[in-house]
Scaffold this motif. Structure first.
Motif, PDB file in Angstrom:
ATOM      1  N   UNK A  26       0.782  -1.239   0.000  1.00 22.67           N
ATOM      2  CA  UNK A  26       0.000   0.000   0.000  1.00 22.67           C
ATOM      3  C   UNK A  26       0.812   1.286   0.000  1.00 22.67           C
ATOM      4  N   UNK A  27       2.100   1.199  -0.349  1.00 24.80           N
ATOM      5  CA  UNK A  27       2.925   2.410  -0.348  1.00 24.80           C
ATOM      6  C   UNK A  27       2.433   3.402  -1.405  1.00 24.80           C
ATOM      7  N   UNK A  28       2.271   2.896  -2.609  1.00 30.20           N
ATOM      8  CA  UNK A  28       1.856   3.781  -3.697  1.00 30.20           C
ATOM      9  C   UNK A  28       0.478   4.371  -3.405  1.00 30.20           C
ATOM     10  N   UNK A  29      -0.395   3.555  -2.860  1.00 28.54           N
ATOM     11  CA  UNK A  29      -1.728   4.038  -2.496  1.00 28.54           C
ATOM     12  C   UNK A  29      -1.609   5.245  -1.548  1.00 28.54           C
ATOM     13  N   UNK A  30      -0.793   5.113  -0.526  1.00 29.88           N
ATOM     14  CA  UNK A  30      -0.623   6.209   0.440  1.00 29.88           C
ATOM     15  C   UNK A  30      -0.018   7.453  -0.204  1.00 29.88           C
ATOM     16  N   UNK A  31       0.952   7.253  -1.059  1.00 28.67           N
ATOM     17  CA  UNK A  31       1.588   8.388  -1.732  1.00 28.67           C
ATOM     18  C   UNK A  31       0.577   9.133  -2.604  1.00 28.67           C
ATOM     19  N   UNK A  32      -0.213   8.369  -3.343  1.00 30.21           N
ATOM     20  CA  UNK A  32      -1.237   9.021  -4.175  1.00 30.21           C
ATOM     21  C   UNK A  32      -2.236   9.772  -3.289  1.00 30.21           C
TER      22      UNK A  32
END
Ligand code: ADP
Ligand code: MG
Length: 472
Positions: free
Chosen positions: A184-190
């Motif tokens: 979920x890293x990319x999710x959080x960054x977005x």
């Protein structure tokens, strides 16, 4: 000299042989060579969904096969075409997910074997020249904070980013989030990018590889000043997958200065990586220490409860009712959120098609089929290894298989030897044949040398790991 059209035709047939699980039928069969332009193959695809799939999941496969056929490195851009000639009339990228899934189902039942998603098949592991940095429109609109389920494993990262978006540049700077694939890293960054943009901030979100490509292009077209303006005039710079800066010295150099300019001006920097700064061994020390200079937070593998909560959220969103045992079963069969998505989509598609509640038995049968690809080790070919090593070590394949004996070339060649022994069933004689007809004693010596070097050299060993990961 092969024409671009011929290269594409050859690649197309190769892909038909190589892609499994209905991927060819679903994503590639309708693809057409449109033209060769600005050093890129422009390939027409039927709709936005295929384009995204090819661009983000299959780019590496297609580019590799096309490069082989073309005899040199091939960059690809996918464009939507329609048989009637009006572009984007068939763009269904905005179709609701279920319609897309239904279409996929119609196209091929095999497709629902969820991909094991090896790291190598994902576009974010790729350095395509045609990969423009994600612009605002390419932030995933579904990656928001309210769609992010918070549990023990991701709470700190979630809270850190929440604090940051409240007052960018003031709380923690930089924030460095790390964790394995699909947590979920990319999710959080977005999600952070969305909030900052809503607050009127100038935000760039960019996977580190796209940053590299931007830089390469800027150097080529002598527009580095513009590039600097672009990256240094933002309020929030978000760089995803910074592990791919490893080994790229000029990108690191450029990034280091960009970072410093932004940081000194009190602008926010947010970074994500698959490992903590201290393990980014092929990164310059000064960059590593910048990365650790703010808040470093990890996302560990999601707990069962979090995974179940995510499935419950998805089923509500998609109006699908699943019994608790089925929810649990889905959550149990998938370790990361990304695998979870695959498992859930498969069950959801089945529920929609059959209009029947999903029984635990049926779910178990469907999910069981997932196990196979997940545990399945992809067959790695010698060509894969050569290409991967050529890329990581920046030595062309024909030099690796050629006669040259400079230390750089020999090193790359020895890496190939070791990987070939590890990842393929080939005999040493066969490996020698692939490497320009070398003796099998040479291969043994090479492997020994390499094993020794690896034991002594942490940087080399990291590069080797990186190459191996790309292959599996
Ligand atoms: P990573 O960047 O860490 O590899 P992603 O952010 O791409 O992972 O997450 C993979 C998928 O799982 C995405 O579709 C994302 O929306 C979803 N996902 C991950 N974590 C969560 C969460 N905590 N709540 C809801 N969805 C999640
Ligand atoms: Mg990611």
């Amino acid at each position: 000299m092969t024409s671009p059209q011929d290269a594409w035709d050859t690649a197309y047939h190769q892909l038909e042989l190589q892609l499994d699980g209905g991927k060819f039928d679903t994503w590639v069969r309708d693809a057409r060579f449109l033209r060769y332009e600005d050093g890129q193959f422009v390939i027409g695809v039927r709709n936005g969904f295929s384009r995204d799939m090819l661009q983000h999941r299959l780019y590496r496969n297609v580019a590799r096969v096309l490069s082989d056929a073309w005899g040199q490195s091939a960059a690809i851009r996918f464009e939507i075409y329609s048989l009637g000639g009006t572009a984007s009339a068939t763009d269904d990228s905005d179709l609701p997910l279920f319609q897309v899934l239904n279409e996929m189902q119609a196209a091929s039942t095999e497709m629902f074997r969820v991909e094991p998603l090896p790291e190598t098949s994902m576009a974010d592991r790729v350095v395509p020249q045609a990969y423009a940095p994600l612009s605002e429109s390419e932030l995933n609109p579904r990656h928001t904070f309210d769609r992010f389920v918070v549990g023990g494993s991701n709470r700190l990262a979630y809270e850190a980013l929440q604090a940051v978006v409240e007052a960018p540049g003031r709380n923690y700077n930089p924030v460095f989030v790390y964790g394995g694939v699909g947590v979920g890293k990319t999710h959080l960054l977005h999600a952070a990018a969305h909030i900052c943009r809503k607050a009127g901030k100038r935000v760039i979100y960019v996977p580190s590889e796209a940053f590299t490509n931007d830089l390469v292009n800027a150097l080529r077209t002598r527009t580095t000043a513009m590039l600097r303006d672009k990256y240094r005039s933002v309020d929030v710079l978000i760089v995803d997958d910074v592990q791919f800066l490893a080994g790229k010295e000029s990108t690191q150099e450029e990034f280091f200065h960009t970072f410093n300019v932004l940081h000194a001006a009190g602008k926010q920097v947010i970074l994500a990586s698959d490992r903590p700064p201290r393990d980014l061994t092929a990164l310059e020390d000064r960059l590593r220490s910048r990365f650790s200079g703010g808040l470093v937070t990890d996302i560990s593998p999601l707990e069962l409860e979090t995974r179940m909560a995510i499935v419950k959220m998805w089923q509500l969103e998609q109006h699908i009712r699943l019994s608790d045992p089925v929810v649990q079963m889905i959550a149990e069969c998938a370790a990361s959120a990304r695998e979870l998505e695959g498992a859930f989509n498969m069950i959801a598609a089945r529920v929609r098609l059959s209009h029947q509640p999903m029984t635990a038995d049926a779910a178990a049968r469907i999910l069981h089929r997932l196990e196979t690809p997940r545990n399945h080790v992809r067959t790695v070919t010698m060509a894969d290894i050569l290409n991967a090593v050529a890329e990581t070590f920046s030595v062309p394949v024909d030099e690796i298989t050629g006669k040259g004996r400079t230390s750089r070339v020999s090193l790359a060649r020895q890496v190939v030897m070791l990987l070939a022994r590890e990842l393929t069933e080939l005999s040493l004689v066969q490996v020698g044949d692939y490497l320009g007809g070398r003796q099998h004693s040479t291969i043994i010596a090479g492997i020994q040398k390499m094993s020794q070097l690896l034991a002594e050299d942490a940087d080399l060993s990291a590069l080797m790991d990186d190459t191996r990961r790309r292959l599996l």
